[in-house]
Design a protein around this motif. Structure first.
Motif, PDB file in Angstrom:
ATOM      1  N   SER A  21       0.831  -1.207   0.000  1.00  0.00           N
ATOM      2  CA  SER A  21       0.000   0.000   0.000  1.00  0.00           C
ATOM      3  C   SER A  21       0.867   1.259   0.000  1.00  0.00           C
ATOM      4  CB  SER A  21      -0.923  -0.002   1.214  1.00  0.00           C
ATOM      5  OG  SER A  21      -0.163  -0.069   2.397  1.00  0.00           O
ATOM      6  N   ASP A  22       2.043   1.188   0.587  1.00  0.00           N
ATOM      7  CA  ASP A  22       2.965   2.322   0.638  1.00  0.00           C
ATOM      8  C   ASP A  22       4.316   1.832   0.122  1.00  0.00           C
ATOM      9  OD1 ASP A  22       3.851   4.870   1.146  1.00  0.00           O
ATOM     10  OD2 ASP A  22       4.315   4.479   3.241  1.00  0.00           O
ATOM     11  N   LYS A  23       4.627   2.154  -1.133  1.00  0.00           N
ATOM     12  CA  LYS A  23       5.843   1.640  -1.758  1.00  0.00           C
ATOM     13  C   LYS A  23       7.095   2.222  -1.103  1.00  0.00           C
ATOM     14  CE  LYS A  23       3.872   1.140  -6.354  1.00  0.00           C
ATOM     15  NZ  LYS A  23       3.937   1.589  -7.732  1.00  0.00           N
ATOM     16  N   PRO A  24       8.075   1.371  -0.820  1.00  0.00           N
ATOM     17  CA  PRO A  24       9.344   1.883  -0.309  1.00  0.00           C
ATOM     18  C   PRO A  24      10.099   2.643  -1.408  1.00  0.00           C
ATOM     19  CG  PRO A  24       9.418  -0.502  -0.561  1.00  0.00           C
ATOM     20  CD  PRO A  24       8.035  -0.079  -0.880  1.00  0.00           C
ATOM     21  N   LEU A  25      11.028   3.474  -0.997  1.00  0.00           N
ATOM     22  CA  LEU A  25      11.760   4.321  -1.935  1.00  0.00           C
ATOM     23  C   LEU A  25      12.507   3.505  -2.980  1.00  0.00           C
ATOM     24  CD1 LEU A  25      12.575   7.148  -2.787  1.00  0.00           C
ATOM     25  CD2 LEU A  25      14.466   7.017  -1.165  1.00  0.00           C
ATOM     26  N   TRP A  26      13.091   2.370  -2.585  1.00  0.00           N
ATOM     27  CA  TRP A  26      13.837   1.565  -3.556  1.00  0.00           C
ATOM     28  C   TRP A  26      12.925   1.064  -4.666  1.00  0.00           C
ATOM     29  CZ3 TRP A  26      12.305  -3.329  -4.529  1.00  0.00           C
ATOM     30  CH2 TRP A  26      11.607  -4.015  -3.541  1.00  0.00           C
ATOM     31  N   LEU A  64      13.327   1.872  -8.629  1.00  0.00           N
ATOM     32  CA  LEU A  64      13.398   0.763  -9.577  1.00  0.00           C
ATOM     33  C   LEU A  64      12.327   0.904 -10.655  1.00  0.00           C
ATOM     34  CD1 LEU A  64      14.743  -1.950 -10.232  1.00  0.00           C
ATOM     35  CD2 LEU A  64      13.113  -3.028  -8.696  1.00  0.00           C
ATOM     36  N   GLN A  65      11.117   1.199 -10.242  1.00  0.00           N
ATOM     37  CA  GLN A  65      10.016   1.372 -11.180  1.00  0.00           C
ATOM     38  C   GLN A  65      10.305   2.532 -12.138  1.00  0.00           C
ATOM     39  OE1 GLN A  65       6.200   1.486  -9.252  1.00  0.00           O
ATOM     40  NE2 GLN A  65       5.395   2.877 -10.780  1.00  0.00           N
ATOM     41  N   CYS A  66      10.814   3.626 -11.623  1.00  0.00           N
ATOM     42  CA  CYS A  66      11.123   4.796 -12.450  1.00  0.00           C
ATOM     43  C   CYS A  66      12.210   4.461 -13.469  1.00  0.00           C
ATOM     44  CB  CYS A  66      11.557   5.952 -11.553  1.00  0.00           C
ATOM     45  SG  CYS A  66      11.921   7.456 -12.431  1.00  0.00           S
ATOM     46  N   ALA A  67      13.263   3.767 -13.047  1.00  0.00           N
ATOM     47  CA  ALA A  67      14.358   3.413 -13.953  1.00  0.00           C
ATOM     48  C   ALA A  67      13.882   2.494 -15.075  1.00  0.00           C
ATOM     49  CB  ALA A  67      15.489   2.753 -13.169  1.00  0.00           C
ATOM     50  N   ILE A  68      13.070   1.499 -14.738  1.00  0.00           N
ATOM     51  CA  ILE A  68      12.583   0.557 -15.746  1.00  0.00           C
ATOM     52  C   ILE A  68      11.656   1.256 -16.730  1.00  0.00           C
ATOM     53  CG2 ILE A  68      11.137  -1.486 -16.105  1.00  0.00           C
ATOM     54  CD1 ILE A  68      12.301  -2.572 -13.469  1.00  0.00           C
ATOM     55  N   THR A 108      24.256   0.789  -3.372  1.00  0.00           N
ATOM     56  CA  THR A 108      24.112   2.134  -2.806  1.00  0.00           C
ATOM     57  C   THR A 108      23.354   2.110  -1.481  1.00  0.00           C
ATOM     58  OG1 THR A 108      22.080   2.527  -4.079  1.00  0.00           O
ATOM     59  CG2 THR A 108      24.158   3.255  -5.063  1.00  0.00           C
ATOM     60  N   ARG A 109      23.027   0.912  -1.009  1.00  0.00           N
ATOM     61  CA  ARG A 109      22.346   0.689   0.263  1.00  0.00           C
ATOM     62  C   ARG A 109      20.945   1.288   0.310  1.00  0.00           C
ATOM     63  NH1 ARG A 109      24.561  -2.253   3.797  1.00  0.00           N
ATOM     64  NH2 ARG A 109      23.825  -1.163   5.616  1.00  0.00           N
ATOM     65  N   ASP A 110      20.307   1.407  -0.858  1.00  0.00           N
ATOM     66  CA  ASP A 110      18.898   1.779  -0.881  1.00  0.00           C
ATOM     67  C   ASP A 110      18.036   0.592  -0.459  1.00  0.00           C
ATOM     68  OD1 ASP A 110      18.856   4.524  -1.725  1.00  0.00           O
ATOM     69  OD2 ASP A 110      19.515   3.851  -3.692  1.00  0.00           O
ATOM     70  N   ILE A 111      18.510  -0.610  -0.772  1.00  0.00           N
ATOM     71  CA  ILE A 111      17.845  -1.837  -0.312  1.00  0.00           C
ATOM     72  C   ILE A 111      18.703  -2.387   0.819  1.00  0.00           C
ATOM     73  CG2 ILE A 111      17.104  -4.156  -0.912  1.00  0.00           C
ATOM     74  CD1 ILE A 111      16.816  -3.234  -3.797  1.00  0.00           C
ATOM     75  N   MET A 171       5.974 -12.025  -3.993  1.00  0.00           N
ATOM     76  CA  MET A 171       5.941 -11.181  -5.175  1.00  0.00           C
ATOM     77  C   MET A 171       5.312  -9.834  -4.836  1.00  0.00           C
ATOM     78  SD  MET A 171       4.603 -11.814  -9.071  1.00  0.00           S
ATOM     79  CE  MET A 171       2.974 -12.306  -8.621  1.00  0.00           C
ATOM     80  N   VAL A 172       6.018  -8.749  -5.204  1.00  0.00           N
ATOM     81  CA  VAL A 172       5.501  -7.411  -4.943  1.00  0.00           C
ATOM     82  C   VAL A 172       5.228  -6.633  -6.228  1.00  0.00           C
ATOM     83  CG1 VAL A 172       6.466  -7.159  -2.632  1.00  0.00           C
ATOM     84  CG2 VAL A 172       7.842  -6.497  -4.615  1.00  0.00           C
TER      85      VAL A 172
END
Length: 93
Positions: free
Chosen positions: A12-17, A21-25, A56-59, A85-86
């Protein structure tokens, strides 16, 4: 030709990583028609991006893996967070 689409599951609340990832893809493959055979390119790009986010330690707290799945001849790229699966990317005609 097809477009790259995605679905998000159970978040429901996507983490920053996940947003990064979604933006890059979507910057790399979204917004225009591409050959459905390029789903393997999406898989390779996604694996590199996940490794980059881990470096980069985002995950940090999650174990994120990228897998492919085939159903009725359609291949999808799936993101698993701690074994669940997310998010899933697939080609839509």
């Amino acid at each position: 030709m097809a477009r790259l689409k995605y679905e998000t599951y159970g978040v429901s609340d996507k983490p920053l990583w996940m947003l990064k990832l979604q933006c890059a893809i979507m910057q790399e493959f979204g917004g225009y028609d591409i050959d459905p055979e390029r789903i393997n390119d999406v898989f390779d790009f996604a694996k590199k991006e996940v490794h980059k986010l881990q470096d980069t330690r985002d995950i940090i707290r999650s174990v994120v893996t990228v897998e492919t799945s085939e159903w009725q001849g359609d291949i999808s790229v799936e993101f698993l967070r701690n074994g669940r699966m997310v998010q899933k990317y697939y080609m839509a005609l």
